[in-house]
Motif scaffolding. Structure first.
Motif, PDB file in Angstrom:
ATOM      1  N   ARG A  50      -4.693   5.454  -0.794  1.00 28.96           N
ATOM      2  CA  ARG A  50      -5.941   4.852  -1.272  1.00 28.96           C
ATOM      3  C   ARG A  50      -7.130   5.204  -0.371  1.00 28.96           C
ATOM      4  O   ARG A  50      -8.224   5.469  -0.853  1.00 28.96           O
ATOM      5  N   LYS A  51      -6.908   5.223   0.930  1.00 27.46           N
ATOM      6  CA  LYS A  51      -8.022   5.383   1.868  1.00 27.46           C
ATOM      7  C   LYS A  51      -8.155   6.788   2.435  1.00 27.46           C
ATOM      8  O   LYS A  51      -9.244   7.168   2.860  1.00 27.46           O
ATOM      9  N   SER A  80      -2.647   6.752   4.201  1.00 26.94           N
ATOM     10  CA  SER A  80      -2.853   5.855   3.066  1.00 26.94           C
ATOM     11  C   SER A  80      -3.381   6.645   1.878  1.00 26.94           C
ATOM     12  O   SER A  80      -4.403   7.337   1.987  1.00 26.94           O
ATOM     13  N   SER A 134      -3.199  -0.505  -5.491  1.00 23.08           N
ATOM     14  CA  SER A 134      -2.443  -1.478  -4.705  1.00 23.08           C
ATOM     15  C   SER A 134      -1.439  -2.213  -5.578  1.00 23.08           C
ATOM     16  O   SER A 134      -0.285  -2.400  -5.211  1.00 23.08           O
ATOM     17  N   TRP A 152       1.601   9.909   8.404  1.00 24.42           N
ATOM     18  CA  TRP A 152       1.590   9.001   7.260  1.00 24.42           C
ATOM     19  C   TRP A 152       0.146   8.645   6.967  1.00 24.42           C
ATOM     20  O   TRP A 152      -0.577   8.205   7.858  1.00 24.42           O
ATOM     21  N   GLU A 182       0.838  -1.201   0.000  1.00 24.75           N
ATOM     22  CA  GLU A 182       0.000   0.000   0.000  1.00 24.75           C
ATOM     23  C   GLU A 182       0.871   1.248   0.000  1.00 24.75           C
ATOM     24  O   GLU A 182       1.895   1.329   0.683  1.00 24.75           O
ATOM     25  N   GLU A 242       1.710   5.054   0.880  1.00 22.45           N
ATOM     26  CA  GLU A 242       1.415   6.048   1.909  1.00 22.45           C
ATOM     27  C   GLU A 242       2.160   7.343   1.609  1.00 22.45           C
ATOM     28  O   GLU A 242       3.243   7.329   1.010  1.00 22.45           O
TER      29      GLU A 242
END
Length: 276
Positions: A169-170, A167, A268, A165, A148, A150
Motif C-alpha cells: 500500500r505504501k 508495504s 487493507s 519487505w 497489511e 507486504e
C-alpha cells in the motif's frame, strides 16, 4: 525427523526472556536466513549470555539460538502468501487501474483478466534511504498482523542481500515515467514527481513536490525550463532541470489537499480477507 530438534513456543519463552525474543525477532526480520549461520549464532549466544538480563540464569548455547531462528523462519514461511494473486489484487484495486478499466471497458473483450502483470513495471521504496528503485521481481508475499499486505522485493541491479519487505500500500507503485524535452508541459505546480537527488554519499530518486516552474521557449530537442521542487523526506528545496524528473503515470494530489485514497482502505480490507 519427528522429535529431533523440535521446539514449541512454551519452551522457547521459558528459555529466552521477552527482551531477547524481541531482539531476535528484529534480527530475523533484518537478516533473514543469514541469522541461521552457526558463526552468527555463536556470537549472539555469547553476547546474550553475558548480558545483565541473564544474571543467575544458565548461559545460552549457539544450538539453542539457532533452533529458535530455524523455528521462527519456518513460522514466517507458513505465514507467507506465495501466490502473485496478492499483487494482482493490489493492481486491480488501484485508482489508476480503475480509471483505465472504466475507459477501456467498452473495448475489452468479455472474460479477459482485469490486469496482465507482465505489461506493468513497478518501483518500490526502500526503508533504508527513502528512495525509489525499479523492481526486478516480487519474490513472495505475506500479510502481517495488522492486515497489511507486504511483498518481498528484489531491486533491479541489486543482489539478494538487498531484498526488502515492502508495504504494498505504501511502498509499491507503477513505475514513474521519464520525460522527453517536448513533454515538459506535463509537469505542473503541485505535482508529485520522482526527482534525481544528488546526496553527499549517493545519488537516488526520491519523491518531491513541484513548488514553482519557470517555463521558457525551447525546441523539441532540448528543454530549458527549470523546476523548483521540495523533497518529501527532508523538505529541502532545489532547482532542477527536466532531465532529473520523472512523472507519475497518474497524478497524485497533495495529501493536504485531498482525501485519503480510497484504494488504500480497500487494500487493507482485502489483505485481511486472504486469511478469512
Amino acid at each position: 525427523m519427528e522429535g529431533v530438534g523440535s521446539r514449541d513456543s512454551t519452551s522457547f519463552h521459558s528459555l529466552f526472556s521477552l527482551s531477547e525474543i524481541v531482539e531476535m525477532e528484529n534480527i530475523i526480520n533484518e537478516m533473514g536466513e543469514k541469522s541461521l549461520h552457526q558463526e552468527f549464532c555463536e556470537e549472539l549466544a555469547t553476547r546474550l549470555s553475558s548480558s545483565a538480563i541473564r544474571a543467575g540464569r544458565a548461559a545460552l548455547t549457539w544450538q539453542q539460538v539457532q533452533s529458535w531462528f530455524q523455528d521462527k523462519h519456518k513460522e514466517l514461511q507458513a505465514e507467507t502468501v506465495s501466490s502473485p494473486v496478492a499483487l494482482k489484487l493490489f493492481v486491480d484495486l488501484s485508482d489508476a487501474n480503475i480509471s483505465r478499466n472504466a475507459s477501456e471497458s467498452s473495448q475489452k473483450p468479455e472474460g479477459d483478466d482485469a490486469t496482465d502483470l507482465s505489461e506493468l513495471a513497478f518501483e518500490a521504496k526502500s526503508f533504508k534511504d527513502d528512495a525509489w528503485y525499479d523492481v526486478a521481481s516480487f519474490l513472495t508475499f505475506r500479510v502481517i498482523c495488522t492486515g497489511e499486505l507486504e511483498a518481498r522485493v528484489r531491486f533491479a541491479g541489486f543482489g539478494k542481500e538487498e531484498d526488502e519487505w515492502v508495504s504494498v500500500r505504501k511502498g509499491i507503485r507503477e513505475r514513474s515515467i521519464p520525460l522527453e524535452p517536448s513533454e515538459c508541459h506535463r509537469i505542473n505546480t503541485g505535482d508529485l514527481v520522482l526527482c534525481f537527488q544528488e546526496r553527499f554519499d549517493q545519488a537516488v530518486y526520491c519523491d518531491a513536490r513541484v513548488m514553482e516552474i519557470q517555463r521558457k521557449l525551447h525546441d523539441a530537442s532540448t528543454c530549458t525550463c527549470t523546476f523548483i521542487v521540495r523533497y518529501d523526506h527532508d523538505f529541502s528545496q532545489e532547482m532542477v532541470e527536466l532531465s532529473r524528473l520523472c512523472c507519475r503515470p497518474r497524478q497524485e494530489a497533495c495529501p493536504q489537499l485531498s482525501k485519503t485514497n480510497q484504494h488504500e482502505t480497500a487494500l487493507s480490507i482485502s489483505a485481511r480477507s486472504l486469511w478469512e
